[in-house]
Motif scaffolding. Structure first.
Motif, short mmCIF file in Angstrom:
data_model
loop_
_atom_site.label_atom_id
_atom_site.label_comp_id
_atom_site.label_asym_id
_atom_site.label_seq_id
_atom_site.Cartn_x
_atom_site.Cartn_y
_atom_site.Cartn_z
N ALA A 171 -4.42 -7.61 3.25
CA ALA A 171 -5.70 -7.16 2.68
C ALA A 171 -5.88 -5.66 2.87
CB ALA A 171 -6.85 -7.93 3.30
N THR A 172 -5.52 -5.16 4.04
CA THR A 172 -5.62 -3.72 4.30
C THR A 172 -4.69 -2.95 3.38
OG1 THR A 172 -6.18 -4.12 6.61
CG2 THR A 172 -5.38 -1.93 6.06
N ALA A 173 -3.47 -3.45 3.20
CA ALA A 173 -2.51 -2.79 2.31
C ALA A 173 -3.05 -2.76 0.88
CB ALA A 173 -1.17 -3.50 2.36
N ASN A 174 -3.67 -3.85 0.44
CA ASN A 174 -4.24 -3.88 -0.90
C ASN A 174 -5.40 -2.91 -1.04
OD1 ASN A 174 -2.50 -5.79 -2.02
ND2 ASN A 174 -3.70 -7.49 -1.25
N VAL A 209 0.84 2.74 0.84
CA VAL A 209 1.53 1.88 1.80
C VAL A 209 3.03 2.11 1.71
CG1 VAL A 209 2.07 -0.51 2.39
CG2 VAL A 209 -0.29 0.15 1.91
N SER A 210 3.54 2.23 0.51
CA SER A 210 4.97 2.48 0.33
C SER A 210 5.37 3.80 0.97
CB SER A 210 5.32 2.48 -1.15
OG SER A 210 6.66 2.80 -1.34
N GLN A 211 4.56 4.84 0.77
CA GLN A 211 4.85 6.13 1.38
C GLN A 211 4.79 6.04 2.90
OE1 GLN A 211 1.88 8.55 -0.50
NE2 GLN A 211 3.19 9.08 -2.22
N LEU A 212 3.82 5.32 3.42
CA LEU A 212 3.70 5.14 4.86
C LEU A 212 4.91 4.41 5.42
CD1 LEU A 212 1.99 5.39 7.42
CD2 LEU A 212 0.88 3.26 6.80
N LEU A 213 5.36 3.36 4.74
CA LEU A 213 6.54 2.63 5.19
C LEU A 213 7.79 3.49 5.15
CD1 LEU A 213 5.92 -0.88 3.60
CD2 LEU A 213 5.76 -0.24 6.01
N GLN A 254 9.92 4.21 8.39
CA GLN A 254 11.35 3.91 8.38
C GLN A 254 12.14 5.15 8.79
OE1 GLN A 254 12.93 2.77 4.59
NE2 GLN A 254 14.79 1.96 5.46
N HIS A 255 11.76 6.30 8.28
CA HIS A 255 12.45 7.54 8.62
C HIS A 255 12.30 7.85 10.11
CE1 HIS A 255 14.11 11.53 8.18
NE2 HIS A 255 13.04 12.01 8.79
N LEU A 256 11.09 7.76 10.62
CA LEU A 256 10.87 8.02 12.04
C LEU A 256 11.60 7.00 12.90
CD1 LEU A 256 7.10 9.01 12.13
CD2 LEU A 256 9.08 10.51 12.34
N GLY A 257 11.61 5.77 12.46
CA GLY A 257 12.31 4.73 13.19
C GLY A 257 13.80 5.03 13.27
#
Length: 141
Positions: free
Chosen positions: A86-89, A96-100, A104-107
């Motif tokens: 719901a938060t992502a929506n 959300v895609s940019q955040l992921l 992913q990059h930081l990970g």
């Protein structure tokens, strides 16, 4: 929610780009680009092809008031997963895609740093430890 936003959300879920959608659907790359940019709405034939290729129902894609495809309801999700969805929506799938991507990059960087800074761990071999031989093997951590 508009056709373009729904289609983009599904591409993110599938891990597809517009070229992969174009190949899978048979809709030209330029038309997919215009649709995703919100510059054009697909005709019925292209909408059907895009829906079939991406696994979405045409009813859901054509109705701007529907926020979730009834065929893909969140059955079996925990309350925490539903809240996160719901938060992502609410935030928007592009954000959300940019955040992921950033996470992913930081990970990756964190994992690489840990790998580079890792020190080997010396443990006795299980079979040798039982015999009391005292032999060890090197295991990198």
């Amino acid at each position: 929610m508009k056709f373009a936003e729904k289609l983009y959300r599904q591409l993110v879920r599938l891990g597809w780009n517009q070229q992969k959608l174009s190949r899978a659907s048979g809709v030209s790359d330029s038309e997919v680009s215009r649709i995703l940019a919100g510059k054009s709405n697909p005709g019925l034939e292209n909408a059907f092809k895009l829906c079939r290729a991406s696994g979405l129902s045409l009813d859901y894609m054509a109705d701007d008031n529907m926020t979730e495809d009834p065929r893909h309801e969140s059955i079996g999700l925990t309350d925490a997963q539903r809240d996160l969805l719901a938060t992502a929506n609410t935030v928007g799938m592009r954000q959300v895609s940019q955040l992921l991507d950033i996470v992913q990059h930081l990970g990756y960087d964190v994992a690489l740093r840990r790998l580079i800074e890792a020190r080997p761990v010396i443990e006795p071999l299980e079979s040798d430890a039982a015999k009391g031989s005292g032999q060890t093997r090197r295991i990198s951590g």
